[in-house]
Design a protein around this motif. Structure first.
Motif, PDB file in Angstrom:
ATOM      1  N   HIS A 194       6.760  -9.341   2.946  1.00 43.65           N
ATOM      2  CA  HIS A 194       7.619 -10.025   2.521  1.00 43.65           C
ATOM      3  C   HIS A 194       6.604 -11.365   1.727  1.00 43.65           C
ATOM      4  CE1 HIS A 194      10.708  -8.505   4.756  1.00 43.65           C
ATOM      5  NE2 HIS A 194      10.268  -8.852   5.759  1.00 43.65           N
ATOM      6  N   MET A 195       7.304 -12.041   1.307  1.00 49.92           N
ATOM      7  CA  MET A 195       6.461 -13.035   0.210  1.00 49.92           C
ATOM      8  C   MET A 195       7.084 -14.389   0.608  1.00 49.92           C
ATOM      9  SD  MET A 195       6.351 -13.471  -3.806  1.00 49.92           S
ATOM     10  CE  MET A 195       5.593 -11.943  -4.111  1.00 49.92           C
ATOM     11  N   LEU A 196       6.279 -15.315   0.597  1.00 42.50           N
ATOM     12  CA  LEU A 196       6.636 -16.717   1.162  1.00 42.50           C
ATOM     13  C   LEU A 196       6.269 -17.808  -0.173  1.00 42.50           C
ATOM     14  CD1 LEU A 196       7.568 -18.224   3.452  1.00 42.50           C
ATOM     15  CD2 LEU A 196       5.122 -18.865   3.929  1.00 42.50           C
ATOM     16  N   LYS A 197       7.057 -18.522  -0.564  1.00 45.87           N
ATOM     17  CA  LYS A 197       6.788 -19.120  -1.679  1.00 45.87           C
ATOM     18  C   LYS A 197       7.779 -20.682  -1.613  1.00 45.87           C
ATOM     19  CE  LYS A 197       5.226 -17.853  -5.312  1.00 45.87           C
ATOM     20  NZ  LYS A 197       3.705 -18.085  -5.669  1.00 45.87           N
ATOM     21  N   LEU A 198       6.832 -21.599  -2.192  1.00 43.39           N
ATOM     22  CA  LEU A 198       7.378 -22.849  -2.224  1.00 43.39           C
ATOM     23  C   LEU A 198       8.321 -23.235  -3.018  1.00 43.39           C
ATOM     24  CD1 LEU A 198       4.104 -25.196  -1.503  1.00 43.39           C
ATOM     25  CD2 LEU A 198       5.988 -24.395   0.539  1.00 43.39           C
ATOM     26  N   CYS A 199       9.479 -23.678  -3.143  1.00 40.86           N
ATOM     27  CA  CYS A 199      10.510 -23.760  -3.954  1.00 40.86           C
ATOM     28  C   CYS A 199      10.535 -25.298  -4.421  1.00 40.86           C
ATOM     29  CB  CYS A 199      11.915 -23.698  -3.503  1.00 40.86           C
ATOM     30  SG  CYS A 199      13.135 -23.317  -4.695  1.00 40.86           S
ATOM     31  N   THR A 238       4.832 -16.051 -11.109  1.00 48.77           N
ATOM     32  CA  THR A 238       3.699 -16.555 -10.363  1.00 48.77           C
ATOM     33  C   THR A 238       2.191 -16.220 -11.159  1.00 48.77           C
ATOM     34  OG1 THR A 238       2.591 -16.602  -7.950  1.00 48.77           O
ATOM     35  CG2 THR A 238       3.698 -14.537  -8.811  1.00 48.77           C
ATOM     36  N   ARG A 239       1.020 -16.770 -10.627  1.00 45.38           N
ATOM     37  CA  ARG A 239      -0.041 -16.520 -11.266  1.00 45.38           C
ATOM     38  C   ARG A 239      -0.737 -15.196 -10.712  1.00 45.38           C
ATOM     39  NH1 ARG A 239      -3.471 -21.337  -9.985  1.00 45.38           N
ATOM     40  NH2 ARG A 239      -1.814 -21.312  -8.299  1.00 45.38           N
ATOM     41  N   MET A 240      -0.618 -15.040  -9.375  1.00 42.85           N
ATOM     42  CA  MET A 240      -1.091 -13.989  -8.757  1.00 42.85           C
ATOM     43  C   MET A 240      -0.010 -12.622  -8.518  1.00 42.85           C
ATOM     44  SD  MET A 240      -4.341 -14.946  -8.216  1.00 42.85           S
ATOM     45  CE  MET A 240      -4.935 -14.023  -7.320  1.00 42.85           C
ATOM     46  N   SER A 241      -0.841 -11.506  -8.701  1.00 46.33           N
ATOM     47  CA  SER A 241      -0.037 -10.301  -8.469  1.00 46.33           C
ATOM     48  C   SER A 241      -0.211  -9.915  -7.085  1.00 46.33           C
ATOM     49  CB  SER A 241      -0.431  -9.274  -9.442  1.00 46.33           C
ATOM     50  OG  SER A 241       0.039  -9.534 -10.824  1.00 46.33           O
ATOM     51  N   PRO A 242       0.761  -9.364  -6.389  1.00 47.57           N
ATOM     52  CA  PRO A 242       0.510  -9.031  -4.895  1.00 47.57           C
ATOM     53  C   PRO A 242      -0.152  -7.653  -4.846  1.00 47.57           C
ATOM     54  CG  PRO A 242       3.108  -8.791  -5.534  1.00 47.57           C
ATOM     55  CD  PRO A 242       2.154  -9.354  -6.675  1.00 47.57           C
ATOM     56  N   LYS A 243      -1.169  -7.642  -3.865  1.00 46.62           N
ATOM     57  CA  LYS A 243      -1.963  -6.361  -3.921  1.00 46.62           C
ATOM     58  C   LYS A 243      -1.043  -5.193  -3.427  1.00 46.62           C
ATOM     59  CE  LYS A 243      -6.547  -8.646  -3.725  1.00 46.62           C
ATOM     60  NZ  LYS A 243      -6.073  -9.838  -4.513  1.00 46.62           N
ATOM     61  N   ARG A 244      -0.208  -5.332  -2.665  1.00 46.37           N
ATOM     62  CA  ARG A 244       0.451  -4.456  -1.891  1.00 46.37           C
ATOM     63  C   ARG A 244       1.987  -4.481  -2.293  1.00 46.37           C
ATOM     64  NH1 ARG A 244      -1.052  -5.739   4.248  1.00 46.37           N
ATOM     65  NH2 ARG A 244       0.000  -3.899   4.651  1.00 46.37           N
ATOM     66  N   ALA A 245       2.247  -4.380  -3.684  1.00 50.48           N
ATOM     67  CA  ALA A 245       3.498  -4.667  -4.118  1.00 50.48           C
ATOM     68  C   ALA A 245       4.522  -3.505  -3.968  1.00 50.48           C
ATOM     69  CB  ALA A 245       3.278  -4.547  -5.744  1.00 50.48           C
ATOM     70  N   ASP A 246       3.989  -1.915  -3.736  1.00 54.57           N
ATOM     71  CA  ASP A 246       4.842  -1.184  -3.235  1.00 54.57           C
ATOM     72  C   ASP A 246       5.255  -1.226  -2.075  1.00 54.57           C
ATOM     73  OD1 ASP A 246       4.273   0.216  -5.907  1.00 54.57           O
ATOM     74  OD2 ASP A 246       2.512   1.530  -4.964  1.00 54.57           O
ATOM     75  N   GLU A 247       4.514  -1.526  -0.994  1.00 53.92           N
ATOM     76  CA  GLU A 247       5.066  -2.068   0.301  1.00 53.92           C
ATOM     77  C   GLU A 247       6.162  -3.034   0.165  1.00 53.92           C
ATOM     78  OE1 GLU A 247       1.992  -1.750   3.435  1.00 53.92           O
ATOM     79  OE2 GLU A 247       0.894  -1.786   1.633  1.00 53.92           O
ATOM     80  N   MET A 248       6.036  -4.099  -0.622  1.00 53.13           N
ATOM     81  CA  MET A 248       6.805  -5.348  -0.569  1.00 53.13           C
ATOM     82  C   MET A 248       8.339  -4.659  -1.006  1.00 53.13           C
ATOM     83  SD  MET A 248       4.344  -8.083  -2.168  1.00 53.13           S
ATOM     84  CE  MET A 248       5.262  -9.461  -1.310  1.00 53.13           C
ATOM     85  N   LEU A 249       8.266  -3.598  -2.114  1.00 59.77           N
ATOM     86  CA  LEU A 249       9.547  -3.262  -2.682  1.00 59.77           C
ATOM     87  C   LEU A 249      10.062  -2.261  -1.643  1.00 59.77           C
ATOM     88  CD1 LEU A 249       8.188  -2.493  -6.220  1.00 59.77           C
ATOM     89  CD2 LEU A 249       9.676  -4.551  -5.518  1.00 59.77           C
ATOM     90  N   GLY A 271      12.091  -2.890   0.734  1.00 58.97           N
ATOM     91  CA  GLY A 271      12.774  -3.847   1.671  1.00 58.97           C
ATOM     92  C   GLY A 271      12.247  -5.276   1.891  1.00 58.97           C
ATOM     93  N   GLY A 272      11.196  -5.593   1.352  1.00 61.99           N
ATOM     94  CA  GLY A 272      10.715  -6.936   1.378  1.00 61.99           C
ATOM     95  C   GLY A 272      11.313  -7.973   0.462  1.00 61.99           C
ATOM     96  N   SER A 273      11.366  -9.103   1.099  1.00 62.09           N
ATOM     97  CA  SER A 273      11.945 -10.361   0.315  1.00 62.09           C
ATOM     98  C   SER A 273      11.198 -11.398   0.103  1.00 62.09           C
ATOM     99  CB  SER A 273      12.960 -10.868   1.402  1.00 62.09           C
ATOM    100  OG  SER A 273      13.950 -10.075   1.595  1.00 62.09           O
ATOM    101  N   ILE A 274      11.662 -12.384  -0.604  1.00 63.95           N
ATOM    102  CA  ILE A 274      10.668 -13.503  -1.006  1.00 63.95           C
ATOM    103  C   ILE A 274      11.576 -14.505  -0.137  1.00 63.95           C
ATOM    104  CG2 ILE A 274      12.216 -14.204  -2.984  1.00 63.95           C
ATOM    105  CD1 ILE A 274       9.693 -15.629  -4.272  1.00 63.95           C
ATOM    106  N   TYR A 275      10.739 -15.420   0.637  1.00 68.68           N
ATOM    107  CA  TYR A 275      11.279 -16.385   1.521  1.00 68.68           C
ATOM    108  C   TYR A 275      11.166 -17.481   0.938  1.00 68.68           C
ATOM    109  CZ  TYR A 275      12.627 -13.008   5.390  1.00 68.68           C
ATOM    110  OH  TYR A 275      13.138 -12.210   6.096  1.00 68.68           O
ATOM    111  N   GLN A 280      15.420 -13.993  -0.758  1.00 71.76           N
ATOM    112  CA  GLN A 280      16.048 -12.988  -1.703  1.00 71.76           C
ATOM    113  C   GLN A 280      15.300 -11.629  -1.674  1.00 71.76           C
ATOM    114  OE1 GLN A 280      15.908 -16.049  -5.153  1.00 71.76           O
ATOM    115  NE2 GLN A 280      17.343 -14.612  -5.808  1.00 71.76           N
ATOM    116  N   ARG A 281      15.881 -10.492  -1.714  1.00 70.21           N
ATOM    117  CA  ARG A 281      15.189  -9.114  -1.751  1.00 70.21           C
ATOM    118  C   ARG A 281      14.517  -9.038  -2.994  1.00 70.21           C
ATOM    119  NH1 ARG A 281      16.536  -4.295  -3.635  1.00 70.21           N
ATOM    120  NH2 ARG A 281      18.684  -4.676  -4.252  1.00 70.21           N
ATOM    121  N   LEU A 282      13.327  -8.484  -2.723  1.00 65.45           N
ATOM    122  CA  LEU A 282      12.230  -8.239  -4.117  1.00 65.45           C
ATOM    123  C   LEU A 282      12.928  -6.951  -4.809  1.00 65.45           C
ATOM    124  CD1 LEU A 282       8.991  -8.795  -2.285  1.00 65.45           C
ATOM    125  CD2 LEU A 282      10.069 -10.369  -3.896  1.00 65.45           C
ATOM    126  N   VAL A 283      13.222  -7.016  -6.099  1.00 57.05           N
ATOM    127  CA  VAL A 283      13.425  -5.831  -6.876  1.00 57.05           C
ATOM    128  C   VAL A 283      12.453  -5.184  -7.585  1.00 57.05           C
ATOM    129  CG1 VAL A 283      15.167  -5.251  -8.615  1.00 57.05           C
ATOM    130  CG2 VAL A 283      15.924  -6.919  -6.867  1.00 57.05           C
TER     131      VAL A 283
END
Length: 98
Positions: free
Chosen positions: A4-9, A42-53, A55-59, A70-73
């Motif tokens: 999953h990804m955690l982001k400040l809103c 976002t400025r940074m690309s996730p290094k483990r994007a495949d694993e995030m897709l 079933g991962g979400s952005i919290y 929200q689910r990552l698409v």
């Protein structure tokens, strides 16, 4: 196992503000003939994007609390207005309260 990804809103008071902002942005995209799906740049690309897709979400952290996800698409490399590389995180439109 999904990652999953955690982001400040920043600038959002509550889930309704986030929803309203995303609906407005999707309507603007639709008017321009572009796919009307929510995204976050976002400025940074996730290094483990495949694993995030898988079933991962952005919290989203709103006012110091994780209250919605929200689910990552998908992920896409884009350039900002100054030509710098950015990562566009495509999101499912459904906001799920946590």
């Amino acid at each position: 196992m999904a990652l999953h990804m955690l982001k400040l809103c920043v600038g959002v008071e509550n889930v309704e503000d986030l929803s309203d902002w995303q609906v407005k942005r999707m309507a603007d995209l639709a008017k321009k003939g572009k796919p009307a799906i929510p995204f976050h740049d976002t400025r940074m690309s996730p290094k483990r994007a495949d694993e995030m897709l898988g079933g991962g979400s952005i919290y989203w952290v709103i006012k110091h609390f994780i209250i919605v996800r929200q689910r990552l698409v998908g992920f896409e490399q884009v350039k900002d207005k100054d030509g710098k590389n950015m990562c566009r995180v495509h999101l499912d439109p459904e906001l799920v309260r946590t």
